[in-house]
Design an enzyme around this catalytic site. Structure first.
Site, PDB file in Angstrom:
ATOM      1  N   ILE A   1      11.571  38.718   6.027  1.00  4.58           N
ATOM      2  CA  ILE A   1      12.262  39.739   6.818  1.00  4.58           C
ATOM      3  C   ILE A   1      11.773  39.642   8.272  1.00  4.58           C
ATOM      4  O   ILE A   1      10.570  39.487   8.519  1.00  4.58           O
ATOM      5  CB  ILE A   1      11.965  41.158   6.262  1.00  4.58           C
ATOM      6  CG1 ILE A   1      12.180  41.227   4.729  1.00  4.58           C
ATOM      7  CG2 ILE A   1      12.792  42.207   6.995  1.00  4.58           C
ATOM      8  CD1 ILE A   1      13.586  41.042   4.230  1.00  4.58           C
TER       9      ILE A   1
ATOM     10  N   TYR B   1      -3.166  37.848  -0.070  1.00  3.83           N
ATOM     11  CA  TYR B   1      -1.907  38.612   0.001  1.00  3.83           C
ATOM     12  C   TYR B   1      -1.162  38.536  -1.336  1.00  3.83           C
ATOM     13  O   TYR B   1      -0.652  39.546  -1.837  1.00  3.83           O
ATOM     14  CB  TYR B   1      -1.074  38.017   1.133  1.00  3.83           C
ATOM     15  CG  TYR B   1       0.211  38.748   1.479  1.00  3.83           C
ATOM     16  CD1 TYR B   1       0.184  39.914   2.247  1.00  3.83           C
ATOM     17  CD2 TYR B   1       1.444  38.249   1.071  1.00  3.83           C
ATOM     18  CE1 TYR B   1       1.371  40.563   2.595  1.00  3.83           C
ATOM     19  CE2 TYR B   1       2.622  38.892   1.410  1.00  3.83           C
ATOM     20  CZ  TYR B   1       2.591  40.045   2.174  1.00  3.83           C
ATOM     21  OH  TYR B   1       3.759  40.685   2.509  1.00  3.83           O
ATOM     22  N   ALA B   2      -1.116  37.334  -1.944  1.00  2.00           N
ATOM     23  CA  ALA B   2      -0.429  37.161  -3.229  1.00  2.00           C
ATOM     24  C   ALA B   2      -1.103  37.995  -4.314  1.00  2.00           C
ATOM     25  O   ALA B   2      -0.426  38.634  -5.129  1.00  2.00           O
ATOM     26  CB  ALA B   2      -0.416  35.684  -3.630  1.00  2.00           C
TER      27      ALA B   2
ATOM     28  N   LYS C   1      -0.233  41.665  -3.676  1.00  2.00           N
ATOM     29  CA  LYS C   1       1.176  41.989  -3.941  1.00  2.00           C
ATOM     30  C   LYS C   1       1.524  41.858  -5.422  1.00  2.00           C
ATOM     31  O   LYS C   1       2.364  42.602  -5.927  1.00  2.00           O
ATOM     32  CB  LYS C   1       2.088  41.107  -3.083  1.00  2.00           C
ATOM     33  CG  LYS C   1       1.988  41.413  -1.580  1.00  2.00           C
ATOM     34  CD  LYS C   1       2.397  42.848  -1.266  1.00  2.00           C
ATOM     35  CE  LYS C   1       2.497  43.125   0.221  1.00  2.00           C
ATOM     36  NZ  LYS C   1       2.875  44.518   0.512  1.00  2.00           N
TER      37      LYS C   1
HETATM   38  N1  LIG Z   1       8.206  40.928   6.922  1.00  2.00           N
HETATM   39  C1  LIG Z   1       8.342  40.291   5.791  1.00  2.00           C
HETATM   40  O1  LIG Z   1       8.927  39.193   5.726  1.00  2.00           O
HETATM   41  C2  LIG Z   1       7.802  40.874   4.513  1.00  2.00           C
HETATM   42  C3  LIG Z   1       8.099  40.205   3.324  1.00  2.00           C
HETATM   43  C4  LIG Z   1       7.631  40.710   2.124  1.00  2.00           C
HETATM   44  C5  LIG Z   1       6.909  41.872   2.119  1.00  2.00           C
HETATM   45  N2  LIG Z   1       6.620  42.516   3.271  1.00  2.00           N
HETATM   46  C6  LIG Z   1       5.831  43.739   3.186  1.00  2.00           C
HETATM   47  O2  LIG Z   1       6.562  44.803   3.778  1.00  2.00           O
HETATM   48  C7  LIG Z   1       5.657  45.732   4.350  1.00  2.00           C
HETATM   49  C8  LIG Z   1       5.996  45.943   5.823  1.00  2.00           C
HETATM   50  O3  LIG Z   1       5.914  44.684   6.473  1.00  2.00           O
HETATM   51  P1  LIG Z   1       6.380  44.462   7.986  1.00  2.00           P
HETATM   52  O4  LIG Z   1       6.827  43.070   8.082  1.00  2.00           O
HETATM   53  O5  LIG Z   1       7.276  45.573   8.407  1.00  2.00           O
HETATM   54  O6  LIG Z   1       4.959  44.579   8.702  1.00  2.00           O
HETATM   55  P2  LIG Z   1       4.581  44.931  10.226  1.00  2.00           P
HETATM   56  O7  LIG Z   1       5.767  44.807  11.110  1.00  2.00           O
HETATM   57  O8  LIG Z   1       3.376  44.120  10.512  1.00  2.00           O
HETATM   58  O9  LIG Z   1       4.176  46.475  10.126  1.00  2.00           O
HETATM   59  C9  LIG Z   1       3.094  46.862   9.318  1.00  2.00           C
HETATM   60  C10 LIG Z   1       3.003  48.355   9.273  1.00  2.00           C
HETATM   61  O10 LIG Z   1       1.894  48.693   8.398  1.00  2.00           O
HETATM   62  C11 LIG Z   1       1.025  49.570   9.093  1.00  2.00           C
HETATM   63  N3  LIG Z   1      -0.335  49.416   8.629  1.00  2.00           N
HETATM   64  C12 LIG Z   1      -1.102  48.287   8.611  1.00  2.00           C
HETATM   65  N4  LIG Z   1      -2.315  48.564   8.104  1.00  2.00           N
HETATM   66  C13 LIG Z   1      -2.310  49.887   7.792  1.00  2.00           C
HETATM   67  C14 LIG Z   1      -3.272  50.764   7.227  1.00  2.00           C
HETATM   68  N5  LIG Z   1      -4.492  50.350   6.841  1.00  2.00           N
HETATM   69  N6  LIG Z   1      -2.928  52.071   7.060  1.00  2.00           N
HETATM   70  C15 LIG Z   1      -1.709  52.524   7.421  1.00  2.00           C
HETATM   71  N7  LIG Z   1      -0.762  51.735   7.954  1.00  2.00           N
HETATM   72  C16 LIG Z   1      -1.075  50.438   8.142  1.00  2.00           C
HETATM   73  C17 LIG Z   1       1.199  49.252  10.547  1.00  2.00           C
HETATM   74  O11 LIG Z   1       0.792  50.373  11.297  1.00  2.00           O
HETATM   75  P3  LIG Z   1       0.116  50.206  12.770  1.00  2.00           P
HETATM   76  O12 LIG Z   1       1.195  49.634  13.621  1.00  2.00           O
HETATM   77  O13 LIG Z   1      -0.272  51.586  13.147  1.00  2.00           O
HETATM   78  O14 LIG Z   1      -1.030  49.246  12.567  1.00  2.00           O
HETATM   79  C18 LIG Z   1       2.702  48.982  10.616  1.00  2.00           C
HETATM   80  O15 LIG Z   1       3.408  50.201  10.697  1.00  2.00           O
HETATM   81  C19 LIG Z   1       4.259  45.166   4.117  1.00  2.00           C
HETATM   82  O16 LIG Z   1       3.705  45.715   2.949  1.00  2.00           O
HETATM   83  C20 LIG Z   1       4.522  43.694   3.920  1.00  2.00           C
HETATM   84  O17 LIG Z   1       3.511  43.070   3.178  1.00  2.00           O
HETATM   85  C21 LIG Z   1       7.058  42.037   4.472  1.00  2.00           C
END
Ligand SMILES: NC(=O)c1ccc[n+]([C@@H]2O[C@H](COP(=O)([O-])OP(=O)(O)OC[C@H]3O[C@@H](n4cnc5c(N)ncnc54)[C@H](OP(=O)(O)O)[C@@H]3O)[C@@H](O)[C@H]2O)c1
Length: 247
Positions: free
Chosen positions: A188, A155-156, A159
């Site tokens: 988040i 992941y690191a 990103k």
């Molecule tokens: N939450 C945190 O603390 C955090 C912190 C830093 C960065 N981020 C980044 O922020 C972004 C969103 O994170 P989140 O926490 O909202 O994640 P999440 O709740 O797990 O949601 C992930 C989303 O990505 C979609 N997805 C996964 N694989 C995919 C693919 N191959 N093609 C198209 N869509 C895909 C999923 O769609 P489906 O539901 O259809 O699978 C879902 O809509 C990510 O890039 C994550 O790395 C999150």
């Protein structure tokens, strides 16, 4: 409204941060394509939520790591809305393990979705934006891409790759009046972080100077600004939305 007449595509918008971004961009006046890979019902709910507030949105299925599906998605967005002004590369996954236990498929899955997916979608969007000499590409990285995190080498790497990639294309696309920026969220509250054990959540909380987990809207507000004309002179930047974790 600030984004009136604009079209945005938000990847991974069926849940969490992507959902908040899609709904907020629609509130700012944009027509929004809500991408998802498997959560069709949840993507439809996002579209309904936007329509209920008087906005325009469609749900588009595509695995961002699959070039054919990405190309079909962009075609669908253009057929439906006629243009694309804003791309938010938000889709992301985790497959955590310590390096010596990390399986090759976990490495590949995370790099394919979190990094190759950003390349696939940015390339397709740039082709459209270059012709119009304007556009906004906003990529969602993570504090983990800046500071690293034990158990998340895949992941690191992805990103951190998103940050380098974004700076490179920010330079390439600047002469065409396309701004490319990165948002690096901290911890988040979404499905992704809900899956973590309570002990790790508490440990993370101690590292957040502002003393609380982030809300998806904390990220969406920054993306809304970067998608608007108010950020025309900002490109190639990484904006941390992390309660002060990285200073
Ligand atoms: N939450 C945190 O603390 C955090 C912190 C830093 C960065 N981020 C980044 O922020 C972004 C969103 O994170 P989140 O926490 O909202 O994640 P999440 O709740 O797990 O949601 C992930 C989303 O990505 C979609 N997805 C996964 N694989 C995919 C693919 N191959 N093609 C198209 N869509 C895909 C999923 O769609 P489906 O539901 O259809 O699978 C879902 O809509 C990510 O890039 C994550 O790395 C999150």
């Amino acid at each position: 409204m600030e984004l009136e007449g604009r079209t945005a595509l938000v990847t991974g918008a069926s849940r969490g941060i992507g959902r908040a971004i899609a709904v907020y961009l629609a509130e700012l006046g944009a027509q929004v394509a809500v991408n998802y890979s498997s959560s069709e019902q949840r993507a439809i709910e996002v579209v309904e939520a936007i329509k209920e507030k008087g906005g325009r949105a469609i749900a588009v299925k595509a695995d961002v790591s699959n070039l054919q599906e990405v190309e079909a998605m962009f075609e669908k967005v253009l057929n439906e809305f006629g243009d694309l002004h804003i791309l938010v590369n938000n889709a992301g996954i985790t497959r955590d393990a310590l390096l010596i236990r990390m399986k090759q498929e976990d490495w590949d899955a995370v790099l394919d979705t979190n990094l190759k997916g950003v390349y696939n979608c940015s390339k397709a969007a740039a082709k459209i934006m270059i012709k119009k000499r304007r556009g906004k590409i906003i990529n969602i990285s993570s504090v983990v891409g800046v500071a690293g995190n034990a158990g998340q080498s895949n992941y690191a790497a992805a990103k951190a790759g998103v940050i380098g990639f974004s700076k490179a294309i920010a330079r390439e696309l600047a002469p065409r009046n396309i701004q490319v920026n990165v948002v690096a969220p901290g911890f988040i509250e979404t499905d992704m972080t809900a899956a973590l054990p309570e002990s790790i959540r508490q440990e993370m909380l101690k590292q957040i100077p502002l003393g609380r987990y982030g809300d998806p809207m904390d990220v969406a507000y920054v993306v809304g600004f970067l998608a608007s004309d108010k950020s025309q002179y900002i490109t190639g930047q990484v904006i941390h939305v992390d309660g002060g974790m990285i200073m």
